[in-house]
Design a protein around this motif. Structure first.
Motif, PDB file in Angstrom:
ATOM      1  N   ARG A   1       7.291  58.247  -6.405  1.00 29.13           N
ATOM      2  CA  ARG A   1       7.465  58.452  -7.857  1.00 29.13           C
ATOM      3  C   ARG A   1       7.643  57.133  -8.599  1.00 29.13           C
ATOM      4  NH1 ARG A   1      11.443  63.558  -8.742  1.00 29.13           N
ATOM      5  NH2 ARG A   1      10.444  64.960  -7.259  1.00 29.13           N
ATOM      6  N   ARG A   2       7.797  56.040  -7.870  1.00 25.28           N
ATOM      7  CA  ARG A   2       8.036  54.754  -8.538  1.00 25.28           C
ATOM      8  C   ARG A   2       6.734  54.266  -9.179  1.00 25.28           C
ATOM      9  NH1 ARG A   2      13.262  52.484  -7.309  1.00 25.28           N
ATOM     10  NH2 ARG A   2      14.200  53.935  -5.847  1.00 25.28           N
ATOM     11  N   ARG A   3       6.846  53.830 -10.434  1.00 23.04           N
ATOM     12  CA  ARG A   3       5.645  53.399 -11.146  1.00 23.04           C
ATOM     13  C   ARG A   3       5.518  51.877 -11.079  1.00 23.04           C
ATOM     14  NH1 ARG A   3       3.618  57.599 -12.006  1.00 23.04           N
ATOM     15  NH2 ARG A   3       4.530  59.452 -12.963  1.00 23.04           N
ATOM     16  N   ASP A   4       5.326  51.349  -9.885  1.00 24.28           N
ATOM     17  CA  ASP A   4       5.089  49.912  -9.758  1.00 24.28           C
ATOM     18  C   ASP A   4       4.095  49.703  -8.637  1.00 24.28           C
ATOM     19  OD1 ASP A   4       6.580  50.163  -7.369  1.00 24.28           O
ATOM     20  OD2 ASP A   4       8.450  49.732  -8.397  1.00 24.28           O
ATOM     21  N   ASP A   5       3.941  48.477  -8.181  1.00 23.50           N
ATOM     22  CA  ASP A   5       2.869  48.210  -7.189  1.00 23.50           C
ATOM     23  C   ASP A   5       3.294  48.525  -5.756  1.00 23.50           C
ATOM     24  OD1 ASP A   5       4.644  46.202  -6.631  1.00 23.50           O
ATOM     25  OD2 ASP A   5       3.263  44.545  -7.060  1.00 23.50           O
ATOM     26  N   HIS A   6       4.538  48.942  -5.524  1.00 30.01           N
ATOM     27  CA  HIS A   6       5.072  49.273  -4.192  1.00 30.01           C
ATOM     28  C   HIS A   6       5.082  48.060  -3.247  1.00 30.01           C
ATOM     29  CE1 HIS A   6       5.105  53.542  -5.257  1.00 30.01           C
ATOM     30  NE2 HIS A   6       3.933  53.307  -5.811  1.00 30.01           N
TER      31      HIS A   6
ATOM     32  N   THR B   1       6.664  42.078  -5.006  1.00 34.94           N
ATOM     33  CA  THR B   1       6.726  40.623  -4.836  1.00 34.94           C
ATOM     34  C   THR B   1       7.021  39.911  -6.155  1.00 34.94           C
ATOM     35  OG1 THR B   1       4.347  40.803  -4.852  1.00 34.94           O
ATOM     36  CG2 THR B   1       5.351  40.308  -2.741  1.00 34.94           C
ATOM     37  N   GLU B   2       6.705  40.562  -7.287  1.00 34.95           N
ATOM     38  CA  GLU B   2       6.874  39.899  -8.588  1.00 34.95           C
ATOM     39  C   GLU B   2       8.117  40.379  -9.340  1.00 34.95           C
ATOM     40  OE1 GLU B   2       4.499  37.659  -9.607  1.00 34.95           O
ATOM     41  OE2 GLU B   2       3.535  38.019  -7.672  1.00 34.95           O
ATOM     42  N   ASP B   3       8.726  41.472  -8.882  1.00 34.89           N
ATOM     43  CA  ASP B   3       9.726  42.132  -9.720  1.00 34.89           C
ATOM     44  C   ASP B   3      11.135  41.566  -9.526  1.00 34.89           C
ATOM     45  OD1 ASP B   3       7.553  43.596 -10.248  1.00 34.89           O
ATOM     46  OD2 ASP B   3       8.200  45.424  -9.223  1.00 34.89           O
TER      47      ASP B   3
ATOM     48  N   VAL C   1      18.034  39.124  -9.354  1.00 35.50           N
ATOM     49  CA  VAL C   1      17.490  38.703  -8.063  1.00 35.50           C
ATOM     50  C   VAL C   1      16.130  39.350  -7.885  1.00 35.50           C
ATOM     51  CG1 VAL C   1      19.625  38.310  -6.788  1.00 35.50           C
ATOM     52  CG2 VAL C   1      18.655  40.582  -6.851  1.00 35.50           C
ATOM     53  N   SER C   2      15.390  38.826  -6.941  1.00 33.78           N
ATOM     54  CA  SER C   2      14.090  39.427  -6.639  1.00 33.78           C
ATOM     55  C   SER C   2      14.314  40.879  -6.194  1.00 33.78           C
ATOM     56  CB  SER C   2      13.436  38.605  -5.527  1.00 33.78           C
ATOM     57  OG  SER C   2      13.053  39.455  -4.466  1.00 33.78           O
ATOM     58  N   ALA C   3      13.454  41.770  -6.684  1.00 37.41           N
ATOM     59  CA  ALA C   3      13.621  43.204  -6.388  1.00 37.41           C
ATOM     60  C   ALA C   3      13.572  43.467  -4.881  1.00 37.41           C
ATOM     61  CB  ALA C   3      12.547  44.007  -7.105  1.00 37.41           C
ATOM     62  N   LEU C   4      12.819  42.644  -4.174  1.00 39.91           N
ATOM     63  CA  LEU C   4      12.722  42.835  -2.718  1.00 39.91           C
ATOM     64  C   LEU C   4      14.062  42.604  -2.043  1.00 39.91           C
ATOM     65  CD1 LEU C   4       9.513  41.166  -1.227  1.00 39.91           C
ATOM     66  CD2 LEU C   4      10.278  43.542  -0.996  1.00 39.91           C
ATOM     67  N   LEU C   5      14.783  41.600  -2.529  1.00 46.92           N
ATOM     68  CA  LEU C   5      16.092  41.303  -1.925  1.00 46.92           C
ATOM     69  C   LEU C   5      17.147  42.315  -2.341  1.00 46.92           C
ATOM     70  CD1 LEU C   5      16.366  37.420  -2.252  1.00 46.92           C
ATOM     71  CD2 LEU C   5      16.060  38.763  -0.167  1.00 46.92           C
TER      72      LEU C   5
END
Ligand code: BYC
Length: 454
Positions: A320-325, A328-330, A347-351
């Motif tokens: 349901r998330r509306r991003d690139d999955h 790396t940029e978020d 912080v970076s969304a990945l972290l």
């Protein structure tokens, strides 16, 4: 010989001799563990009416029978496969999911499965004395239903370890029965699973707050590219709902009784009348919420980023998330302590994936206080229960080094010491909730960051 009758399953256990042998070796150890560490005093002499899943369809899932607890039929069930399921996030986005474990992710996957598996027997161990002082037969049955299902969830993880991780997996499966909740030498892996559940209010809080962590963690493992893990978690999630129901409605009943006694005796001090005062209930909320927040790990985590990028553990409701999955940029806002004050960083969304999941969890936790406050309002009281600040009483993550009050004020060690007994249950509070004959154990004091599991 293990039969489908003895271990109901939908994984064609009878066709896999090697797996059968491994499980036949593990099963007696499991039964011994259940006898030693499972519900005390309710092993051989009682027929217990419990739900026993015999298949994954609605009818087979809601199958009930009378059993002596050690004879419960712990089954192995994976939700039905999804045709042409694709990986939904990370570096392998869009590729077919894996039916085997890729060599390069073996250790990380095993670690996730072992950590998940470790919580299941831990909770049974934590709750083992509760049957001896249950408020009602209804509660007793709920307790045993929760216990046997946690046992089944252990079986689910042990199946994965045995079926996909060879000798290392078998060793890990044995170790799952050797660690023990609160044990000073060999504790359970995650902190909350070494806390005590000495009374029924703790049990309701545990099933409300800690089982809810289970819901969210299983929800992210359900997204995994490793399809057998995903399918196992999908089925486990179905059983989790009842556990949280037990917690939510158990607290409903406690709050209701407190209100009744407050009216009847015209006092907030309902303890002498057999009730639990509202301020003690609030302290229990503070404790169980804060130790459950620790279960999400650090807000900033390279482990979580690696799990995501590799496709091992996704986000809550990934599709349901509306991003690139890929993320790396978020960026993600993160509440922290800077220059002696609470502050917000980015912080970076990945972290920040542990924080992302915890944020979903926090939103969900709010529904409990809302309904308990409705009970208070209905009885005409102005007092309200609330969740403490996320920095309160934390042992893991950015707040672990700091003292934060339930209201969210950063304080020094002296103010913390002075206030602690107003915010967390004390030995005196526990005299209202725990009968005197409860066996005491040496308290567990450490955190298991160094637990030798991998
Ligand atoms: N206690 O990067 P970090 C359930 C360790 S409940 C002790 O911050 P990571 C259930 C961590 O292992 C759901 N140690 O965190 C409910 C790491 O160790 P290393 C259970 C902790 O790795 C009720 C270090 O700190 N399932 O099902 O991203 C009844 C730094 O880690 C704790 C799962 O948790 C802690 N609280 O995330 C029955 C899912 N937190 O690498 C059942 C599987 C962290 O330095 N587990 N550490 O040796 C995971 O996804 C992750 O392991 C965690 C931690 C979310 C727990």
């Amino acid at each position: 010989m293990i039969s489908a009758e003895r271990i109901p399953n939908n994984v064609d256990l009878h066709l896999n001799k090697r797996l059968q042998r491994a499980l036949e070796h593990w099963q007696p150890q499991y039964i011994q563990w259940w006898r030693d560490m499972g519900p005390q005093g309710f092993q051989d002499y009682h027929q217990v009416y419990v739900r026993t899943a015999v298949s994954v369809d609605p009818e087979g899932w809601a199958h009930f029978e009378y059993v002596k607890l050690p004879e419960y039929r712990w089954g192995i069930f994976l939700a039905d496969p999804v045709h042409d399921r694709r990986i939904g996030f990370g570096d392998f986005f869009g590729q077919p999911v894996w039916q085997e474990v890729p060599g390069e992710f073996r250790n990380q996957l095993r670690r996730l499965i072992v950590t998940q598996g470790d919580t299941e027997p831990a909770s049974v161990e934590q709750q083992r004395w509760l049957g001896q002082r249950c408020p009602s037969l209804y509660d007793l049955r709920n307790l045993f239903q929760v216990n046997v299902e946690e046992g089944r969830h252990l079986w689910a993880m042990v199946y994965l370890l045995h079926a996909y991780f060879g000798r290392n997996g078998r060793e890990e499966a044995e170790a799952l029965l050797q660690r023990s909740s609160g044990d000073l030498d060999s504790p359970r892996i995650l902190g909350a699973f070494n806390e005590e559940t000495p009374d029924w209010l703790s049990f309701y809080m545990f099933t409300y707050f800690t089982d809810r962590d289970g819901k969210y963690q299983l929800g992210t493992l359900k997204e995994s590219a490793f399809d057998p893990l995903s399918r196992t978690c999908e089925f486990m999630l179905r059983e989790e709902a009842h556990h949280m129901f037990v917690g939510t409605t158990g607290i409903d009943r406690v709050v209701t009784r407190t209100c009744e006694l407050m009216h009847e005796h015209d006092t907030a001090d309902v303890a002498p009348h057999g009730g639990i005062p509202l301020d003690v209930i609030q302290k229990y909320v503070n404790l169980h919420y804060s130790v459950s927040l620790d279960l999400f790990g650090s807000e900033r985590s390279t482990n979580a980023a690696t799990y995501f990028t590799a496709g091992l553990k996704g986000r809550w409701q990934e599709e349901r998330r509306r991003d690139d999955h890929l993320l790396t940029e978020d960026a993600f806002p993160i509440e922290t302590v800077r220059d002696g004050r609470l502050a917000t960083d980015e912080v970076s969304a990945l972290l920040a994936l542990n924080l992302d999941l915890r944020t979903e969890y926090v939103k969900d936790c709010g529904s409990g206080p809302t309904r308990w406050n409705r009970i208070l309002a209905k009885h005409g009281f102005d007092e309200r229960l609330s969740l403490p600040h996320i920095g309160f009483n934390r042992q893991v993550g950015l707040f672990a080094e700091h003292h934060v009050t339930p209201a969210g004020e950063l304080v020094g060690p002296d103010a913390w010491e002075a206030g602690k007994d107003r915010w967390l249950p004390t030995a005196a509070d526990r005299t209202h909730t725990t009968p005197a004959h409860v066996p005491q154990r040496t308290r567990w004091t450490g955190w298991s960051h160094t637990a030798p599991i991998m």
